[in-house]
Write a protein that holds these residues in place. Structure first.
Motif, short mmCIF file in Angstrom:
data_model
loop_
_atom_site.label_atom_id
_atom_site.label_comp_id
_atom_site.label_asym_id
_atom_site.label_seq_id
_atom_site.Cartn_x
_atom_site.Cartn_y
_atom_site.Cartn_z
N ARG A 208 6.59 -50.08 -33.27
CA ARG A 208 5.63 -50.81 -34.09
C ARG A 208 5.01 -51.95 -33.29
O ARG A 208 4.85 -53.09 -33.78
CB ARG A 208 6.28 -51.33 -35.37
N ALA A 209 4.64 -51.63 -32.06
CA ALA A 209 4.15 -52.64 -31.12
C ALA A 209 2.63 -52.59 -31.02
O ALA A 209 2.02 -51.52 -31.10
CB ALA A 209 4.76 -52.40 -29.74
N PRO A 210 1.99 -53.75 -30.85
CA PRO A 210 0.54 -53.77 -30.63
C PRO A 210 0.19 -53.15 -29.28
O PRO A 210 0.98 -53.20 -28.33
CB PRO A 210 0.20 -55.26 -30.66
N ALA B 4 -9.40 -45.98 -29.11
CA ALA B 4 -9.20 -46.71 -30.37
C ALA B 4 -9.05 -45.74 -31.53
O ALA B 4 -8.21 -45.95 -32.43
CB ALA B 4 -10.38 -47.66 -30.61
N GLU B 5 -9.83 -44.68 -31.53
CA GLU B 5 -9.72 -43.69 -32.60
C GLU B 5 -8.36 -43.00 -32.57
O GLU B 5 -7.75 -42.76 -33.62
CB GLU B 5 -10.84 -42.66 -32.45
N ALA B 6 -7.87 -42.68 -31.37
CA ALA B 6 -6.56 -42.04 -31.25
C ALA B 6 -5.45 -42.97 -31.73
O ALA B 6 -4.49 -42.53 -32.37
CB ALA B 6 -6.31 -41.63 -29.79
N LEU B 7 -5.58 -44.26 -31.46
CA LEU B 7 -4.59 -45.22 -31.95
C LEU B 7 -4.57 -45.25 -33.47
O LEU B 7 -3.52 -45.17 -34.11
CB LEU B 7 -4.88 -46.62 -31.40
N ARG B 8 -5.73 -45.37 -34.08
CA ARG B 8 -5.80 -45.48 -35.54
C ARG B 8 -5.36 -44.19 -36.22
O ARG B 8 -4.80 -44.23 -37.32
CB ARG B 8 -7.20 -45.89 -35.96
N ALA B 9 -5.62 -43.06 -35.58
CA ALA B 9 -5.16 -41.79 -36.15
C ALA B 9 -3.64 -41.72 -36.22
O ALA B 9 -3.09 -40.96 -37.02
CB ALA B 9 -5.70 -40.63 -35.32
N GLU C 269 -1.87 -44.44 -36.87
CA GLU C 269 -1.52 -45.64 -37.64
C GLU C 269 -1.14 -46.80 -36.74
O GLU C 269 -0.25 -47.60 -37.06
CB GLU C 269 -0.41 -45.34 -38.65
N LEU C 270 -1.85 -46.91 -35.62
CA LEU C 270 -1.68 -48.02 -34.70
C LEU C 270 -3.02 -48.74 -34.57
O LEU C 270 -4.07 -48.11 -34.50
CB LEU C 270 -1.25 -47.52 -33.31
N GLU C 271 -2.98 -50.06 -34.54
CA GLU C 271 -4.20 -50.85 -34.39
C GLU C 271 -4.29 -51.39 -32.96
O GLU C 271 -3.32 -51.97 -32.46
CB GLU C 271 -4.21 -52.02 -35.37
N PRO C 272 -5.43 -51.21 -32.30
CA PRO C 272 -5.58 -51.84 -30.98
C PRO C 272 -5.58 -53.36 -31.12
O PRO C 272 -6.26 -53.92 -31.98
CB PRO C 272 -6.93 -51.32 -30.49
N LEU C 273 -4.80 -54.01 -30.28
CA LEU C 273 -4.75 -55.47 -30.27
C LEU C 273 -6.09 -56.03 -29.82
O LEU C 273 -6.56 -57.06 -30.31
CB LEU C 273 -3.64 -55.92 -29.33
N GLY C 274 -6.71 -55.37 -28.87
CA GLY C 274 -7.98 -55.80 -28.32
C GLY C 274 -8.24 -55.05 -27.03
O GLY C 274 -7.49 -54.16 -26.65
N GLY D 242 -13.67 -51.57 -32.35
CA GLY D 242 -13.25 -52.17 -33.60
C GLY D 242 -12.16 -53.20 -33.39
O GLY D 242 -11.31 -53.43 -34.25
N ALA D 243 -12.18 -53.83 -32.24
CA ALA D 243 -11.16 -54.81 -31.85
C ALA D 243 -11.80 -55.80 -30.89
O ALA D 243 -12.77 -55.47 -30.20
CB ALA D 243 -9.97 -54.12 -31.19
N PRO D 244 -11.29 -57.02 -30.82
CA PRO D 244 -11.96 -58.05 -30.02
C PRO D 244 -11.83 -57.82 -28.51
O PRO D 244 -10.89 -57.18 -28.04
CB PRO D 244 -11.23 -59.34 -30.41
#
Length: 249
Positions: A133-135, A154-159, A161-166, A192-194
């Motif tokens: 559960r790490a960024p 970024a899309e692969a991360l969200r698919a 259930e992971l959010e890119p930190l930036g 979709g991330a800073p």
């Protein structure tokens, strides 16, 4: 963030140098740091790997490799060719958790991109990130072609259930072209991330004391640095009329 995973949109784009900068700024703030490389490929026994390079540049970090394979290939392929056991995501997570129990920050540097395979089952760094559960910090190139690769990562991360930190630009050129300058605005949009930093091209060639002194100027406050995304975009963006080749700090 006791554990941060550093991935990239590809290979040879500056992940190790970004990891070293993250370690350097954390050490400068008095934090204890461990760097974990799950699978080092393309090097023989005794040759310094990515974790050792982070330690050389950043300073006193605990550098750990879980496996090393001689062929410069994806970890799953390199392990198979070496007749060796591959690294599994649960092994990565277990090692990271042990290091996190003894360090303030654990940086896990992947090999190549996010979905490079660790083993024959198709397991990847993303699976280790889910277990922990790490960024996940995404390192991207500056120039033409980076937007598609960053968006896909970024899309692969969200698919999963992971959010890119930036996003951090792994090697900002001394003379950025129009694509690189426009990408300062477009990278955070497609991710979709800073945008959380830009490490100058050639930073890894600096003497370690210089690297450590400058690292905070390449990373945003969210990463313990002093880099200002808005000021950087004003200075280097496509609307700026000053010389884009002005040296970085």
């Amino acid at each position: 963030m006791p554990v941060v995973i550093v991935t990239g949109t590809g290979t040879e784009i500056g992940k190790t140098i970004v990891t070293a900068a993250l370690a350097a700024v954390a050490l400068a703030r008095g934090r204890t740091v461990a760097v974990l490389k799950p699978a080092q490929t393309g090097l023989g026994p005794g040759e310094p790997g990515d974790a050792a390079e982070v330690a050389r540049l950043a300073g006193k970090v605990t550098a750990v490799e879980l496996a090393r394979f001689p062929d410069p290939l994806a970890p799953a392929t390199a392990a198979r060719r070496a007749g060796a056991a591959p690294v599994r995501p649960d092994e990565v997570a277990e090692a990271a958790e042990k290091l996190a129990a003894e360090h303030d920050l654990v940086l896990i540097e992947g090999a190549g991109g996010l979905l490079v395979r660790f083993d024959g089952t198709g397991a990847t760094l993303a699976d280790a990130a889910r277990l922990l559960r790490a960024p996940v910090l995404v390192v991207a190139p500056a120039g033409l072609g980076t937007l598609n690769a960053t968006a896909l990562t970024a899309e692969a991360l969200r698919a999963r259930e992971l959010e890119p930190l930036g996003v951090v630009v792994g090697s900002w050129p001394a003379a950025p072209d129009l694509a690189a300058r426009c990408n300062l605005a477009d990278l955070p949009d497609v991710a979709g991330a800073p945008l959380l930093g830009a490490v100058p091209q050639g930073a890894g060639a600096l003497a370690p004391p210089d690297f450590r002194a400058r690292a905070a100027h390449w990373l945003a406050p969210r990463l313990d640095g002093r880099w200002d995304a808005a000021a950087f975009a004003t200075r280097f963006g496509p609307g700026e009329h000053t010389d884009p080749a002005t040296p970085l700090s």
